[in-house]
Design an enzyme around this catalytic site. Structure first.
Site, PDB file in Angstrom:
ATOM      1  N   LYS A 106      49.539  44.878  58.285  1.00 24.08           N
ATOM      2  CA  LYS A 106      50.557  43.697  58.125  1.00 24.08           C
ATOM      3  C   LYS A 106      51.806  44.021  58.364  1.00 24.08           C
ATOM      4  CE  LYS A 106      47.600  41.952  55.105  1.00 24.08           C
ATOM      5  NZ  LYS A 106      46.392  42.734  54.916  1.00 24.08           N
TER       6      LYS A 106
HETATM    7  C1  LIG Z   1      45.366  42.473  53.738  1.00 28.76           C
HETATM    8  C2  LIG Z   1      45.170  41.426  52.768  1.00 28.76           C
HETATM    9  C3  LIG Z   1      44.881  41.555  51.213  1.00 28.76           C
HETATM   10  C4  LIG Z   1      44.867  42.788  50.693  1.00 28.76           C
HETATM   11  O1  LIG Z   1      45.650  43.831  51.028  1.00 28.76           O
HETATM   12  P1  LIG Z   1      45.244  45.208  50.922  1.00 28.76           P
HETATM   13  O2  LIG Z   1      46.659  45.931  50.695  1.00 28.76           O
HETATM   14  O3  LIG Z   1      44.668  45.729  52.313  1.00 28.76           O
HETATM   15  O4  LIG Z   1      44.423  45.551  49.763  1.00 28.76           O
HETATM   16  C5  LIG Z   1      44.647  40.421  50.661  1.00 28.76           C
HETATM   17  N1  LIG Z   1      44.792  39.158  50.973  1.00 28.76           N
HETATM   18  C6  LIG Z   1      45.030  38.955  52.314  1.00 28.76           C
HETATM   19  C7  LIG Z   1      45.056  37.653  52.819  1.00 28.76           C
HETATM   20  C8  LIG Z   1      45.013  39.837  53.192  1.00 28.76           C
HETATM   21  O5  LIG Z   1      45.204  39.560  54.424  1.00 28.76           O
END
Ligand SMILES: *Cc1c(COP(=O)(O)O)cnc(C)c1O
Length: 399
Positions: A186
């Site tokens: 992210k």
């Molecule tokens: C990455 C992501 C999540 C979940 O995040 P994690 O921290 O990996 O659990 C939820 N929704 C979207 C759209 C994502 O890209």
């Protein structure tokens, strides 16, 4: 997209302050921690940055969704509407709370189609979760208006769009909740981690207590225990090292977005020369976090042809119509109702209702996603990487 590109001295310095006290836990240890409360500081900084009244740090973006759903009292038999183009985590959280995910089409924003949302609302709909996929907004103002008309709360899955805005207002602050992820890919990362933001103090209290076994942190902000418990909870606590790294990454977020916007503009200019190309609708170019660049060809055959040229030139794009993690028709484990639970949970709820997903249910999304090509936009675009991509796009333009 990834904050790991800019991981540096600032993150190390923040983490060292935690190691200096040896207190890795966000609550308690009053004397020993010498006033260091990194997770609490991170929550305050994140709330201030986004303009939300309250922020609750948790262990992941998936946990953030689950905690927000729990805070709204969602449970068995409820329906939660989200979009068919998202990461699996969105509907995993819905299923894990016991509710049934209902999927909408996406439109030219590559996010929830408000017209299809209207059609999918029933008297069982308890929450609507638009996702700001690939760093850019869903039609959140329209979606919120539809939700308000029906009295349904909105959780914005902002996992991929930290720092993105519409007319200066941060995504995640339009709905009742915004949820964020700080996982390894992210825009800002703490390795693993997540955040829930809300303007509603009661909702925040629910999140705060639920994420820590029911402990009340409103009465005793840096401690826990002793006080009465309003309801059962779970453990989704963030640890101090994550909070420390989050503070350093948050301070870099606007700078990362500025670099991504610059790099995206370079790619867009080159892609604009491809015959028949069009672009994903971005509701506010200035507020775009620019983590991804998406462009469309008139049909899937032309998209495949263009992508073949890009691949041959070492700059292949992602086609989410082919990708198995982000698009409804490829989620075979969901479509086939596969679960470890011997009684079929959560697809069979007390044998009363069997949820069936039809792989053909979202034809407009399929048509759109198959002719859409996507690049992840790096924060640091090296000259050689840039040149490779520009040569590839020029070759595609020469088709
Ligand atoms: C990455 C992501 C999540 C979940 O995040 P994690 O921290 O990996 O659990 C939820 N929704 C979207 C759209 C994502 O890209």
């Amino acid at each position: 997209m990834p904050g790991f590109e800019v991981f540096g001295e600032e993150e190390k310095q923040q983490a060292l302050e935690v190691f200096a006290t040896g207190v890795l836990f966000r609550y308690e240890f009053g004397e020993q921690r010498k006033g260091v409360y990194k997770v609490r500081e991170f929550e305050q900084a994140f709330a201030q940055y986004t303009g939300a009244a309250h922020a609750q740090a948790v262990t992941s973006g998936t946990a953030a969704l689950k905690v927000a759903l729990a805070a709204l009292g969602v449970s068995i038999g409820d329906e939660v509407i989200t979009q068919g183009f998202t990461f699996v985590a969105t509907w995993e959280a819905i299923l894990d709370i016991g509710a049934i995910p209902v999927f909408t089409e996406v439109d030219q924003t590559l996010n929830m189609d408000p017209a299809d949302l209207e059609k999918k609302i029933t008297d069982k709909t308890k929450v609507i979760i638009p996702v700001h996929m690939l760093g850019a907004p869903a039609r959140i103002v329209e979606i919120k208006a539809i939700a308000d008309k029906h009295g349904i709360p909105v959780i914005e899955d902002t996992a991929q769009a930290a720092g993105a805005r519409i007319d200066g207002q941060h995504l995640g602050t339009f709905g009742d909740f915004g949820t964020f992820s700080f996982d390894s890919v992210k825009t800002m990362t703490t390795g693993e981690g997540g955040m829930v933001i809300t303007n509603n103090k009661e909702f925040w209290r629910n999140c705060s207590e639920y994420h820590d076994h029911g402990h009340d942190h409103a009465v005793n902000p840096s401690g826990r225990g002793g006080e009465g418990r309003r309801f059962i909870g779970f453990n989704y606590r963030m640890m101090e090292l994550q909070g420390a790294i989050g503070l350093a990454q948050l301070a870099k977020l606007d700078g990362m977005i500025a670099s991504q916007q610059k790099n995206k503009a370079i790619l867009k200019e080159a892609a604009a020369k491809i015959t028949g190309v069009s672009f994903r609708e971005i509701l506010d170019e200035q507020g775009d976090s620019a983590t991804f660049f998406a462009f469309m060809l008139p049909d899937k055959e032309q998209a495949a042809k263009v992508n073949q040229v890009l691949r041959n030139n070492n700059a292949g794009a992602i086609n989410f119509g082919e990708n198995s993690w982000h698009f409804y028709p490829s989620w075979e484990h969901l479509l086939e109702g596969k679960t470890l639970a011997q009684n079929g949970w959560p697809f069979e709820v007390h044998n009363k209702r069997r949820v069936i997903y039809d792989p053909e249910a979202l034809p407009a999304s399929v048509e759109l996603m198959r002719r859409t090509l996507v690049y992840q936009v790096p924060v640091n675009l090296s000259e050689s990487q840039r040149d490779t991509m520009l040569v590839a796009l020029a070759q595609a333009a020469g088709l």
